[in-house]
Scaffold this active site. Structure first.
Site, short mmCIF file in Angstrom:
data_model
loop_
_atom_site.label_atom_id
_atom_site.label_comp_id
_atom_site.label_asym_id
_atom_site.label_seq_id
_atom_site.Cartn_x
_atom_site.Cartn_y
_atom_site.Cartn_z
CG ASN A 69 -0.19 0.55 2.39
OD1 ASN A 69 -0.25 1.73 2.75
ND2 ASN A 69 0.10 -0.32 3.33
CB ILE A 71 -2.89 5.12 2.17
CG1 ILE A 71 -3.16 3.71 2.11
CG2 ILE A 71 -4.11 6.09 2.46
CD1 ILE A 71 -3.83 3.20 1.16
CG ASN A 127 3.21 6.29 11.52
OD1 ASN A 127 4.29 5.75 11.20
ND2 ASN A 127 2.28 6.41 10.60
CB CYS A 130 6.91 10.56 9.09
SG CYS A 130 7.63 10.92 10.73
C1 LIG Z 1 -3.70 0.07 3.84
C2 LIG Z 1 -2.90 0.46 5.14
C3 LIG Z 1 -2.95 1.55 5.76
C4 LIG Z 1 -2.16 1.60 6.96
N1 LIG Z 1 -1.91 2.90 7.52
C5 LIG Z 1 -1.30 3.10 8.67
C6 LIG Z 1 -1.20 4.46 9.24
O1 LIG Z 1 -1.95 5.14 9.04
N2 LIG Z 1 -0.42 4.40 10.22
C7 LIG Z 1 0.43 3.49 10.74
O2 LIG Z 1 1.19 3.31 11.89
N3 LIG Z 1 0.43 2.24 10.07
C8 LIG Z 1 -0.35 2.15 9.08
N4 LIG Z 1 -0.47 0.77 8.59
C9 LIG Z 1 0.48 -0.24 9.00
C10 LIG Z 1 -0.13 -1.17 9.97
O3 LIG Z 1 -0.62 -0.56 11.05
C11 LIG Z 1 0.49 -2.55 10.27
O4 LIG Z 1 1.73 -1.97 11.05
C12 LIG Z 1 1.28 -3.16 9.12
O5 LIG Z 1 0.04 -3.46 8.23
C13 LIG Z 1 1.65 -4.57 9.43
O6 LIG Z 1 0.69 -5.47 9.78
P1 LIG Z 1 -0.27 -6.53 9.27
O7 LIG Z 1 0.47 -7.41 8.39
O8 LIG Z 1 -1.16 -6.93 10.17
O9 LIG Z 1 -1.03 -5.66 8.61
C14 LIG Z 1 -1.12 0.62 7.51
C15 LIG Z 1 -1.41 -0.61 6.76
C16 LIG Z 1 -2.20 -0.72 5.78
C17 LIG Z 1 -2.21 -2.03 5.02
#
Ligand SMILES: Cc1cc2nc3c(=O)[nH]c(=O)nc-3n(C[C@H](O)[C@H](O)[C@H](O)COP(=O)(O)O)c2cc1C
Ligand SMILES: Cc1cc2nc3c(=O)[nH]c(=O)nc-3n(C[C@H](O)[C@H](O)[C@H](O)COP(=O)(O)OP(=O)(O)OC[C@H]3O[C@@H](n4cnc5c(N)ncnc54)[C@H](O)[C@@H]3O)c2cc1C
Lengths: 304, 259
Positions: A69, A71, A127, A130
């Site tokens: 992703n 975003i 987070n 950045c």
């Molecule tokens: C579509 C998407 C958006 C995400 N947005 C954020 C975010 O805004 N802030 C953040 O700290 N992590 C964000 N993440 C990371 C997730 O919180 C997580 O750390 C990461 O996806 C790994 O975990 P998972 O394998 O269970 O998804 C995002 C992940 C995805 C897939």
């Protein structure tokens, strides 16, 4: 009944299962799909000081057992968050942890100062994936910068601070220590791995941003190893994240040393998954006659 | 909106690369409006990982989806048998807005390009139920890719077809047929156009509608992950800022979009 409660900083969670930032919106989106009261804590989509439009499309692409992703932290900014999202979040009755990100230390500071005043917010997740304005790379790739950000936020709030680490580093333990030394109450890991995919027919990257963050089952073994290494080397709680799709995955992370876990991508595939994981952990503890969840945390000594 | 595990009632190849699946999903059948969609988990394993979005094709106690096999997810779906169970989340998004009617006004023109016919049959049925005069234009590359002609004809007598190669109906893109129909069927009534199909076609139809000052609603396809407004993957640029195809759409007023 086995005891599932865990404590992260000052926050008492009824169970160790949290919804990860960016994958659970601002919780309202899930109200019809999962019992929000059953989740240990909810971490809201990362907010920034000013609204952000996010990256060009396409922003998502599927890979083997994972998704990429890019975003671009699209969000409406803190003013809108406080006005539009906090009233609902405050009523849920589950600890709310607000994820923030800034372009510089001042922005982190201002965001934390404003959130500090809101009683219904239990904690702040930083987070730090950045850009680091003082040198190349991300804040989360630099021990000094990580330390500075955490220190600045620590100064302004007594609320629980969780520093979210990026796996895109040579030595994640060093960064975790920097966060610990600066006063972070816990660390969460991992955020997504840098990745990329190309459409060979159009000869174009599959993401508008060219590169993106990889998440989902494919990252689990690497995330697990990182949680293991970090939890051995620091004294504050570690929250495990990365490809957790079910209770077994969650338990694995806890055995590797995580005090709690976050569920990300799985929410997209099974919106009721957090609830299911809580129940699955409960069943596991019962089956193995384990009294409290802490007894499995960081325990790799086998059954005897 | 609910996530339910439902039974496949039937799954038939209807032609070439197109399949129709009926699902025992009474809740969605009861609540879905034309233009809304569902997220289907094609497999219980994590390969493919994400759910796949499909429009609600028709409802009658159960729901039907009409789909084209284009990749791994739709390939797996095409192998489902009667009695198999799958998870389906829906209804999702905002569907088409049906006009209020007075004396047959306004008239509706539905334009379907290829698999874009999927959400439009249910729309045609609902429009004609409201006694709205409805014209349907169906376009496809070639004869055996024309979809739903019979179903549309059950809803309204005015169904016209065009194929790019001229093997059936009039020859050319469906936009050409649209021009032609506009010439032959002048209407003193307001016209509302509903369109679903490939992006280029949507744009072309939207341009014609803008010239003619017709209201035009388009159903967009964007790559999406969650389908419920959380991942922010399916961003759509509009005149009032970034919107989401899954939550604010998939149907948008063409005049709202930045093409
Ligand atoms: C579509 C998407 C958006 C995400 N947005 C954020 C975010 O805004 N802030 C953040 O700290 N992590 C964000 N993440 C990371 C997730 O919180 C997580 O750390 C990461 O996806 C790994 O975990 P998972 O394998 O269970 O998804 C995002 C992940 C995805 C897939
Ligand atoms: C709101 C909406 C309604 C839709 N309704 C229908 C329908 O009624 N019938 C039908 O046949 N198709 C429909 N589509 C397109 C359908 O979702 C894709 O063809 C399908 O996801 C392809 O999956 P795959 O695994 O076979 O292909 P792959 O190419 O292997 O898919 C890879 C990834 O790309 C995504 N993807 C691929 N093509 C599209 C596309 N055109 N639009 C969005 N995502 C795509 C998939 O979801 C998946 O995440 C709809 C799409 C949207 C957004």
């Amino acid at each position: 009944m086995a005891k599932l409660e865990v404590k992260i900083g000052k926050i008492k969670l009824k169970n160790p299962v949290m919804a990860a930032s960016g994958t659970f919106g601002y919780a309202k989106e899930f109200e019809k799909l999962v019992n929000l009261k059953h989740i240990g804590a909810i971490i809201t989509k990362t907010i920034t000081l000013n609204p952000r439009q996010g990256n060009p499309m396409p922003r998502i692409c599927e890979t083997s057992a994972g998704i990429l992703n890019a975003i671009g932290l699209q969000n409406e900014g803190i003013d809108n968050f406080l006005k539009e999202k906090i009233p609902y979040l405050s009523k849920i009755g589950t600890p709310i942890i607000v994820s923030i990100s800034g372009n510089n230390i001042d922005e982190f500071f201002i965001l934390a100062r404003r959130l500090d005043k809101i009683k219904s917010i239990s904690g702040i997740e930083l987070n730090i994936s950045c850009p680091n304005i003082n040198c190349e790379g991300l804040v989360a790739q630099d021990t000094k910068e990580t330390h500075e950000v955490v220190k600045a936020v620590r100064k302004i709030t007594d609320k629980t601070i969780i520093t979210k680490l990026s796996p895109n580093v040579t030595d994640i333990v060093k960064i975790a220590r920097a966060a610990e030394n600066a006063g972070s109450d816990a660390v969460s890991l991992v955020n997504t791995f840098f990745g990329m995919a190309i459409d060979i027919n159009t000869r174009k990257p599959k993401l508008g941003n060219i590169t993106g963050g990889l998440s989902g089952p494919c990252i689990k073994p690497i995330a697990l190893r990182m949680v293991y290494e970090v939890s051995k080397n620091i004294d504050i709680p570690v929250i495990g994240i990365g490809g957790i799709m079910n209770a077994n995955d969650a338990i694995e992370f806890m055995m590797a040393g995580a005090a709690a876990i976050q569920v990300g991508t799985a929410n997209f595939i099974e919106p009721g998954v957090c609830d299911k994981i809580v129940k699955g952990i409960e069943e596991y503890l019962k089956k193995h006659k384990i009294e409290k969840i802490e007894d499995i945390a960081g325990n790799l000594d086998g059954n005897n | 909106m609910k996530d339910t595990r439902v039974k496949v009632l039937s799954n038939k190849k209807i032609s070439h690369v197109y399949y129709k699946m009926a699902l025992d999903a009474p809740y969605i059948a009861r609540t879905a409006k034309p233009g809304q969609f569902v997220q289907i988990r094609c497999n219980d394993s994590f390969e493919p990982l994400l759910r796949r979005p499909f429009s609600v094709h028709r409802v009658n106690g159960n729901i039907e989806i009409l789909y084209e096999t284009v990749g791994s997810g739709t390939e797996i779906l095409s192998n489902k048998k009667e009695g198999d169970k799958i998870n389906i989340l829906g209804p999702l998004g905002n569907g088409f807005t049906l006009p209020r009617t007075t004396n047959g006004e306004p008239r509706a023109i539905i334009i379907a390009g290829g698999i874009g016919a999927a959400p439009l049959v249910y729309l045609a049925e609902e429009l004609t139920k409201k006694k709205i005069k409805t014209i349907v234009l169906i376009g496809a590359k070639t004869k055996n890719l024309i979809l739903c002609e019979k179903d549309f004809k059950k809803a309204t007598p005015e169904v016209y077809v065009s194929t790019d190669d001229g093997t059936y109906g009039s020859q050319g893109f469906v936009s050409k047929l649209f021009h032609k129909i506009l010439k032959t069927t002048e209407s003193k009534f307001e016209t509302i156009v509903y369109v679903c199909g490939p992006h280029g076609m949507l744009k072309c139809i939207a341009d014609i509608c803008q010239e003619r000052k017709f209201k035009c609603q388009v159903s967009l396809e964007e790559k999406m992950a969650c389908g419920i407004g959380v991942c922010l993957g399916c961003a759509v640029k509009t005149k009032s800022g970034t919107k989401l195809a899954c939550e604010d759409g998939p149907v948008f007023n063409a005049s709202e979009l930045i093409w």
